[in-house]
Structures are given as C-alpha cells and as structure tokens.
Design an enzyme around this catalytic site. Structure first.
Site, PDB file in Angstrom:
ATOM      1  N   LYS A  19       0.844  -1.215   0.000  1.00 38.86           N
ATOM      2  CA  LYS A  19       0.000   0.000   0.000  1.00 38.86           C
ATOM      3  C   LYS A  19       0.871   1.254   0.000  1.00 38.86           C
ATOM      4  CE  LYS A  19      -1.956  -1.026   3.954  1.00 38.86           C
ATOM      5  NZ  LYS A  19      -1.251  -2.287   4.259  1.00 38.86           N
ATOM      6  N   ARG A  94      -9.591   1.009   8.771  1.00 38.10           N
ATOM      7  CA  ARG A  94      -9.165  -0.351   9.096  1.00 38.10           C
ATOM      8  C   ARG A  94     -10.275  -1.141   9.777  1.00 38.10           C
ATOM      9  NH1 ARG A  94      -3.387   0.339   8.525  1.00 38.10           N
ATOM     10  NH2 ARG A  94      -2.506  -1.193   9.896  1.00 38.10           N
ATOM     11  N   ARG A 133      11.859  -5.524   4.798  1.00 39.08           N
ATOM     12  CA  ARG A 133      11.576  -4.094   4.608  1.00 39.08           C
ATOM     13  C   ARG A 133      12.547  -3.212   5.405  1.00 39.08           C
ATOM     14  NH1 ARG A 133       5.744  -1.840   5.447  1.00 39.08           N
ATOM     15  NH2 ARG A 133       5.883  -2.987   7.395  1.00 39.08           N
ATOM     16  N   ARG A 166      11.294  -1.482  11.064  1.00 37.47           N
ATOM     17  CA  ARG A 166      10.219  -1.118  11.989  1.00 37.47           C
ATOM     18  C   ARG A 166      10.120  -2.104  13.143  1.00 37.47           C
ATOM     19  NH1 ARG A 166       5.078   0.172   8.221  1.00 37.47           N
ATOM     20  NH2 ARG A 166       4.085  -1.084   9.818  1.00 37.47           N
ATOM     21  N   ARG A 177      -0.552  -8.882  13.461  1.00 35.66           N
ATOM     22  CA  ARG A 177      -1.114  -7.863  12.554  1.00 35.66           C
ATOM     23  C   ARG A 177      -1.972  -8.512  11.465  1.00 35.66           C
ATOM     24  NH1 ARG A 177       4.188  -5.103  10.804  1.00 35.66           N
ATOM     25  NH2 ARG A 177       2.899  -3.993   9.298  1.00 35.66           N
TER      26      ARG A 177
HETATM   27  P1  AP5 Z   1       4.896  -1.659   1.891  1.00 33.09           P
HETATM   28  O1  AP5 Z   1       4.546  -0.812   0.720  1.00 33.09           O
HETATM   29  O2  AP5 Z   1       5.677  -1.056   2.996  1.00 33.09           O
HETATM   30  O3  AP5 Z   1       3.590  -2.408   2.416  1.00 33.09           O
HETATM   31  P2  AP5 Z   1       2.334  -1.833   3.196  1.00 33.09           P
HETATM   32  O4  AP5 Z   1       1.108  -2.487   2.629  1.00 33.09           O
HETATM   33  O5  AP5 Z   1       2.335  -0.337   3.231  1.00 33.09           O
HETATM   34  O6  AP5 Z   1       2.630  -2.474   4.606  1.00 33.09           O
HETATM   35  P3  AP5 Z   1       2.570  -1.896   6.102  1.00 33.09           P
HETATM   36  O7  AP5 Z   1       3.236  -2.924   6.959  1.00 33.09           O
HETATM   37  O8  AP5 Z   1       3.084  -0.502   6.182  1.00 33.09           O
HETATM   38  O9  AP5 Z   1       1.054  -1.904   6.326  1.00 33.09           O
HETATM   39  P4  AP5 Z   1       0.339  -1.907   7.657  1.00 33.09           P
HETATM   40  O10 AP5 Z   1      -1.026  -1.650   7.138  1.00 33.09           O
HETATM   41  O11 AP5 Z   1       0.468  -3.082   8.540  1.00 33.09           O
HETATM   42  O12 AP5 Z   1       1.105  -0.777   8.490  1.00 33.09           O
HETATM   43  P5  AP5 Z   1       0.698   0.698   8.901  1.00 33.09           P
HETATM   44  O13 AP5 Z   1       1.929   1.502   8.896  1.00 33.09           O
HETATM   45  O14 AP5 Z   1      -0.491   1.174   8.157  1.00 33.09           O
HETATM   46  O15 AP5 Z   1       5.699  -2.945   1.320  1.00 33.09           O
HETATM   47  C1  AP5 Z   1       6.257  -3.891   2.217  1.00 33.09           C
HETATM   48  C2  AP5 Z   1       7.648  -4.336   1.711  1.00 33.09           C
HETATM   49  O16 AP5 Z   1       7.458  -5.052   0.473  1.00 33.09           O
HETATM   50  C3  AP5 Z   1       8.590  -3.172   1.392  1.00 33.09           C
HETATM   51  O17 AP5 Z   1       9.895  -3.548   1.768  1.00 33.09           O
HETATM   52  C4  AP5 Z   1       8.506  -3.005  -0.140  1.00 33.09           C
HETATM   53  O18 AP5 Z   1       9.720  -2.546  -0.686  1.00 33.09           O
HETATM   54  C5  AP5 Z   1       8.221  -4.439  -0.586  1.00 33.09           C
HETATM   55  N1  AP5 Z   1       7.377  -4.493  -1.774  1.00 33.09           N
HETATM   56  C6  AP5 Z   1       6.316  -3.679  -2.075  1.00 33.09           C
HETATM   57  N2  AP5 Z   1       5.777  -4.044  -3.254  1.00 33.09           N
HETATM   58  C7  AP5 Z   1       6.485  -5.132  -3.684  1.00 33.09           C
HETATM   59  C8  AP5 Z   1       6.407  -5.978  -4.842  1.00 33.09           C
HETATM   60  N3  AP5 Z   1       5.490  -5.786  -5.787  1.00 33.09           N
HETATM   61  N4  AP5 Z   1       7.280  -6.998  -4.941  1.00 33.09           N
HETATM   62  C9  AP5 Z   1       8.215  -7.204  -3.987  1.00 33.09           C
HETATM   63  N5  AP5 Z   1       8.358  -6.430  -2.862  1.00 33.09           N
HETATM   64  C10 AP5 Z   1       7.503  -5.415  -2.729  1.00 33.09           C
HETATM   65  O19 AP5 Z   1       0.192   0.447  10.408  1.00 33.09           O
HETATM   66  C11 AP5 Z   1       1.094   0.081  11.431  1.00 33.09           C
HETATM   67  C12 AP5 Z   1       0.347   0.027  12.751  1.00 33.09           C
HETATM   68  O20 AP5 Z   1      -0.217   1.331  13.054  1.00 33.09           O
HETATM   69  C13 AP5 Z   1      -0.856  -0.918  12.795  1.00 33.09           C
HETATM   70  O21 AP5 Z   1      -0.485  -2.243  13.114  1.00 33.09           O
HETATM   71  C14 AP5 Z   1      -1.727  -0.263  13.889  1.00 33.09           C
HETATM   72  O22 AP5 Z   1      -1.247  -0.556  15.174  1.00 33.09           O
HETATM   73  C15 AP5 Z   1      -1.511   1.222  13.637  1.00 33.09           C
HETATM   74  N6  AP5 Z   1      -2.497   1.781  12.702  1.00 33.09           N
HETATM   75  C16 AP5 Z   1      -2.243   2.376  11.498  1.00 33.09           C
HETATM   76  N7  AP5 Z   1      -3.382   2.770  10.919  1.00 33.09           N
HETATM   77  C17 AP5 Z   1      -4.375   2.421  11.753  1.00 33.09           C
HETATM   78  C18 AP5 Z   1      -5.795   2.537  11.686  1.00 33.09           C
HETATM   79  N8  AP5 Z   1      -6.410   3.097  10.631  1.00 33.09           N
HETATM   80  N9  AP5 Z   1      -6.527   2.054  12.735  1.00 33.09           N
HETATM   81  C19 AP5 Z   1      -5.935   1.505  13.809  1.00 33.09           C
HETATM   82  N10 AP5 Z   1      -4.604   1.351  13.926  1.00 33.09           N
HETATM   83  C20 AP5 Z   1      -3.823   1.804  12.906  1.00 33.09           C
END
Ligand code: AP5
Length: 226
Positions: A19, A94, A133, A166, A177
C-alpha cells in the site's frame, strides 16, 4: 479534464501488501498527498506526544490503535489545504466503524471516495516482504533488501541517511497484525464492494507493473463513470 484529477482514494490491503509503496508512486503521479495513518502514528511515537505514547503499546503488540484516535488524526489531516484536490488514504479505514466515520466526515466536507484499491497478496509473500523491509529515517523512502535493494543495506540511496527496520516487523508481531487484518479490516472488502467502490488489483509482480494496473483500473473506472 483528464481522468485522474481530483481523486479521493483508499488503498486497502494486508500488512506488507505494498500500500505504502504504491501510494507514494501514485501520489507523485497525480500530485495528491499520501495520508498514511501508520506514518503519522509512528511520527507521534518518535516525538513522544501524548497520542504517540498511547498508540505505542497497541502498535508494538500488532493490535489496531483505538478508532477514536485514528479518526481524529484523519479528520485533522483531511482539512489541510494539500488535500483539497484529492488524497490517498493509506492504512485507513481499518474497521467498519472507521469506514462509517469517514463517510460521515466526507459528507460534511462535501466530498466522497472515488475508488477503493484493494491490493491482494498471499500470507507467505507478505511475511517475506515484511522481514526484508527497510525505511529511511529521514526521507521515509522504503526499500526491500531483496526485491528493491538499496546500494548499501544500511544507507538510503536518495538522501544518504540511515535505514531502519520497523519495531512491528518482527515475525511474531507481524502474525498478530495479519490476524487483526483478517478479523477487523478484511470485512471492508465486502463493505466497499456493496458500494461499488472496490477495485481489486493483484499485488504480486513488479512494483512498476502493479502501479500500471492500479492506474489502468482507476482511470478506466473514472472514464467509464465520469
Ligand atoms: P509496503 O509498501 O511497505 O507495504 P504496506 O502495505 O504499506 O505495509 P505496512 O506494513 O506498512 O502496512 P500496515 O497496514 O500493517 O502498516 P501501517 O503503517 O499502516 O511494502 C512492504 C515491503 O514489500 C517493502 O519492503 C517493499 O519494498 C516491498 N514491496 C512492495 N511491493 C512489492 C512488490 N510488488 N514486490 C516485492 N516487494 C515489494 O500500520 C502500522 C500500525 O499502526 C498498525 O499495526 C496499527 O497498530 C496502527 N495503525 C495504522 N493505521 C491504523 C488505523 N487506521 N486504525 C488503527 N490502527 C492503525
């Protein structure tokens, strides 16, 4: 007017689906900001704000932060001038409660969501992506040690600052997660499908090909339904 102006997007998908990677590229292409609740929360944790201190215990355990905290963040962020011509919500909503709150909020602003891009990737691939990552501590650029490697595994190619892993990317936290995603966030696929906003894009393949598919999908839908 081109197909891509004034777009309000949601990027939905499990942790590691790509994402953030795709939101950064689409943000540059369409000149609309990426609004990542995860990034905003991590910044609050780093700065030890009251919200950051509260959010940290949830994030470290892989749990979702309570709805009222993240809804407040998004409400404030969407009122910034750079969101006037569109935005990409990355990691929000979410839960169904967050989605209902977002709909009320946007109605109050006289706006609506145009597309919900759901990026689908299987669990085995997600675990590989998360474990490799790395993120730049200064400019936020993301890398993967195998799939999208920096020249030096500890240094950002773009700005020369240090890369970090992270805290919530440890395997045990990552599995929690995924459980949270499947129980609380996956129901949004049905939620947005029923509103005819869902656009499913396969998240396997090169970053560039997936990006092209996202653009084709959203521009195609917009041109069909101007
Ligand atoms: P990346 O693009 O970083 O993936 P992502 O989907 O953004 O993954 P996240 O782990 O950031 O998502 P998340 O939803 O768990 O975390 P968030 O920060 O929102 O890609 C991942 C890796 O793969 C990278 O190394 C990239 O280079 C590689 N990659 C990408 N595309 C690729 C491809 N095509 N092929 C190969 N490799 C590839 O949330 C973190 C925490 O915050 C949550 O757990 C929660 O506690 C809190 N939080 C955030 N938002 C909320 C909410 N709305 N409500 C409640 N809690 C929340």
């Amino acid at each position: 007017m081109t197909c891509s102006e004034n777009m309000n997007l949601i990027f939905l998908g499990p942790p590691g689906a790509g994402k953030g990677t795709q939101a950064k590229i689409i943000s540059r292409k369409y000149s609309i900001p990426q609004v990542s609740t995860g990034d905003i929360l991590r910044s609050a944790v780093r700065e030890s704000t009251p919200m950051g201190i509260r959010a940290k215990e949830y994030m470290d355990s892989g749990a979702l932060v309570p709805d009222e905290v993240v809804i407040g963040i998004v409400e404030e962020r969407l009122q910034q001038p750079d969101c006037e011509k569109g935005f990409i919500l990355d990691g929000f909503p979410r839960t169904v409660g967050q989605a209902d709150s977002l709909a009320r909020l946007l109605e109050g602003f006289g706006k609506r969501i145009d597309h919900v891009v759901s990026i689908s990737v299987d669990d085995e691939e997600l675990l590989k992506r998360i474990s490799g990552r790395r993120t730049c501590e200064k400019c936020g650029k993301g890398y993967h040690l195998i799939f999208d490697p920096p020249k030096d595994p500890a240094v950002c190619d773009a700005c020369g600052s240090a890369l970090f892993q992270r805290d919530d990317d440890k395997e045990e936290t990552m599995r929690k997660r995924l459980v949270e995603y499947n129980s609380k966030t996956a129901p949004l696929i049905q939620y947005y499908s029923e509103k005819s906003l869902l656009r499913v894009v396969a998240g396997i393949g090169s970053i560039e090909d997936i990006c092209d598919n996202i653009i084709k999908t959203i521009d195609g839908c917009r041109c069909d339904n101007p």
